[in-house]
Design an enzyme around this catalytic site. Structure first.
Site, PDB file in Angstrom:
ATOM      1  N   LYS A  53      72.256  64.623  71.481  1.00  0.00           N
ATOM      2  CA  LYS A  53      71.376  63.620  71.267  1.00  0.00           C
ATOM      3  C   LYS A  53      70.370  63.778  72.596  1.00  0.00           C
ATOM      4  CE  LYS A  53      74.719  60.617  69.203  1.00  0.00           C
ATOM      5  NZ  LYS A  53      75.913  59.563  69.214  1.00  0.00           N
ATOM      6  N   GLN A  97      78.576  56.189  73.923  1.00  0.00           N
ATOM      7  CA  GLN A  97      79.206  57.157  72.999  1.00  0.00           C
ATOM      8  C   GLN A  97      80.547  56.423  72.820  1.00  0.00           C
ATOM      9  OE1 GLN A  97      77.733  59.742  71.337  1.00  0.00           O
ATOM     10  NE2 GLN A  97      79.634  59.627  70.051  1.00  0.00           N
ATOM     11  N   ASP A 120      71.500  51.910  68.965  1.00  0.00           N
ATOM     12  CA  ASP A 120      72.752  52.004  68.089  1.00  0.00           C
ATOM     13  C   ASP A 120      72.599  51.032  67.141  1.00  0.00           C
ATOM     14  OD1 ASP A 120      74.008  54.480  68.061  1.00  0.00           O
ATOM     15  OD2 ASP A 120      75.686  54.201  69.649  1.00  0.00           O
TER      16      ASP A 120
END
Ligand code: NDP
Length: 296
Positions: A53, A97, A120
């Site tokens: 990422k 994460q 997200d």
């Protein structure tokens, strides 16, 4: 006729190039989209994802940075890190994460992220916006990527019977909500199946489009499909294969060979949905930066 492959790698590359153009367009305003990824602990898979990422964000011209915290980090300390990122004007997108260590309540952490930096799309505000059909929230990256694959492969969703297999909060549920939205990439008739579904095959066999997000290797087989169906395989499973150098290989939740013999279009694993997730994360981060700059 064997199914046409939907090339997620190529489609993701096109989206990343579009994002890079958007990033360049912000430069004259002195805005560099900033993505902060928070990694707690050293889970090997998470470490790989986080590195990918950060690399992708930098390649798109963004300021990507990873905050690495020890597995022993307490929940209050993690929340304090998020508060700092929430307040930092150079950070437009924040991603924590998953999975987090057991001692930390993941929902509390997600809820602490400012909804307008929640790239997200897991914050309850963004989940709620998606559920009620508002389009100004952030949408979770994997299902958003599936919609792009459908659009860019010329697959009509309007009026289509779509069966989503899986009801998780990161894939199945937001997938269903997206396909129900009005407009392009939506307007589908959606059925969501899960482990308690009676006769999964009967549901799948009615579908014009099948989205498999089950987490069970090769669970959807060709004999379960309607001829000409479009098959999107979200699954990523590593299975033993003594014939390969590493002794393992990646497969999806769909049995590719049998499904490809029946379907009209199908995504491979790897190279289908997987690359789209990062591409959509970058697209969300760009959107967040554009909004913060008043450019969108
Ligand atoms: P979860 O384990 O959270 O959810 C799986 C879902 O499948 C659940 O709703 C479960 O039902 C359902 N299910 C399990 N067994 C069956 C069955 N026999 N019949 C019907 N439904 C069943 O998984 P995720 O949604 O997080 O992920 C799904 C897959 O997608 C995984 O392979 C994962 O690795 C992959 N993935 C890929 C991503 C990418 O970037 N390409 C990103 C995220 C995930 P129930 O709710 O009843 O338990």
């Amino acid at each position: 006729m064997p199914a046409e492959r939907i090339d997620g790698t190529a489609i993701a590359a096109a989206i990343r190039a579009e994002v890079a153009q958007g990033v360049a367009a912000l430069a004259p305003r002195g805005v560099v989209p900033g993505l902060a990824v928070v990694l707690v602990g050293e889970d090997p898979a998470s470490t790989v994802y986080v590195r990918a990422k950060e690399k992708a964000s930098v390649e798109a011209g963004m300021a990507g940075r990873t905050i690495r915290l020890p597995a022993t980090t307490s929940q209050p300390d993690l929340l304090a890190v998020i508060d700092g990122l929430n307040a930092d004007p150079a950070v437009h997108g924040i991603l924590v994460q998953m999975p987090l260590p057991n001692a930390i309540n993941a929902q509390a952490v997600i809820a602490r992220i400012r909804p307008d930096k929640d790239v997200d799309g897991f914050h309850p505000v963004n989940a709620g916006k998606l559920f009620i059909g508002e389009t100004d929230g952030f949408v979770p990256c994997t299902p958003a990527g599936v919609v792009e694959l459908l659009k860019r492969s010329g697959t009509e969703t309007r009026g289509a019977d779509v069966v989503v297999v899986g009801r998780s909060t990161i894939v199945g549920r937001p997938m269903a909500a997206l396909l129900l939205r009005q407009g392009e990439g939506g307007d589908a008739t959606v059925t969501v199946c899960h482990s308690r579904t009676r006769d999964l095959a009967a549901h799948v066999r009615r579908a014009d489009i099948v989205v498999a997000a089950i987490g069970r290797p090769e669970a959807i087989t060709g004999d379960m499909l309607k001829p000409g169906a479009v098959v999107i395989d979200v699954g990523i499973n590593r299975i033993a294969d003594p014939g390969t150098r590493t002794g393992t290989r990646l497969v999806g939740d769909v049995h590719f060979a049998s499904a490809a013999a029946v379907a009209a279009k199908i995504t491979p694993v790897p190279g289908g949905v997987g690359p789209m997730t990062i591409a959509m994360l970058l697209a969300n981060t760009l959107k967040a930066a554009e909004r913060a700059a008043g450019a969108a």
